[in-house]
Design an enzyme around this catalytic site. Sequence first.
Site, mmCIF file in Angstrom:
data_model
loop_
_atom_site.group_PDB
_atom_site.id
_atom_site.type_symbol
_atom_site.label_atom_id
_atom_site.label_comp_id
_atom_site.label_asym_id
_atom_site.label_seq_id
_atom_site.Cartn_x
_atom_site.Cartn_y
_atom_site.Cartn_z
ATOM 1 N N HIS A 78 0.839 -1.191 0.000
ATOM 2 C CA HIS A 78 0.000 0.000 0.000
ATOM 3 C C HIS A 78 0.877 1.246 0.000
ATOM 4 C CE1 HIS A 78 -3.785 -2.165 1.720
ATOM 5 N NE2 HIS A 78 -3.320 -2.724 0.612
ATOM 6 N N GLU A 80 0.916 3.999 1.822
ATOM 7 C CA GLU A 80 1.456 4.451 3.100
ATOM 8 C C GLU A 80 2.556 3.520 3.602
ATOM 9 O OE1 GLU A 80 -1.597 3.320 2.272
ATOM 10 O OE2 GLU A 80 -2.871 3.312 4.045
ATOM 11 N N CYS A 106 -6.018 1.016 5.750
ATOM 12 C CA CYS A 106 -6.532 -0.269 6.221
ATOM 13 C C CYS A 106 -5.955 -0.560 7.612
ATOM 14 C CB CYS A 106 -6.141 -1.381 5.235
ATOM 15 S SG CYS A 106 -4.377 -1.768 5.236
ATOM 16 N N CYS A 109 -2.027 -1.063 7.613
ATOM 17 C CA CYS A 109 -1.296 0.193 7.461
ATOM 18 C C CYS A 109 -1.474 1.080 8.695
ATOM 19 C CB CYS A 109 -1.716 0.914 6.191
ATOM 20 S SG CYS A 109 -1.097 0.067 4.711
#
Length: 156
Positions: A78, A80, A106, A109
């Site tokens: 992802h 981040e 999510c 993360c």
Amino acid sequence: MKKHDPLRPYGEKQEQFDRRYLEMAQIWARNSYCKRRQVGALIVKEKMIISDGYNGTPAGFENICEDKNNQTKPYVLHAEANAITKVAKSNNSSDGATLYITSSPCMECAKLIIQSGIRRVVFCDMYRIQEGIELLKRANIEVVYIDLENENEIRQ
């Protein structure tokens, strides 16, 4: 004399700068090879961008994020996570920083955000699953949703 707030270094113009950083994260998302969803992230500390990221495969892998059934491959990182691991490899620290992300984080993360010392998360697209946002709030991380289409800012 006003007390300096490290999470809002732009003072009264903070929301204006939050919007600009989110717009930059949207542009950065275009670097993603993912077809289903492109996400971009910036980590900002003391008025400086210290890291950036977008969703994609790990370094050295093929730049194809979806399998033949158009499902996201399980090893896609992802945005981040890419930004946090990138800052970890640098001489910078994300402790006390703000993360600008085009999509709400999510759960996985959110855990990385907490552990990295990021104190504020600003995003512009609400993901359908909210558990990452709930975890950030539980960790006393400031969460701000900004609707870039309108003039709405919602502190979570």
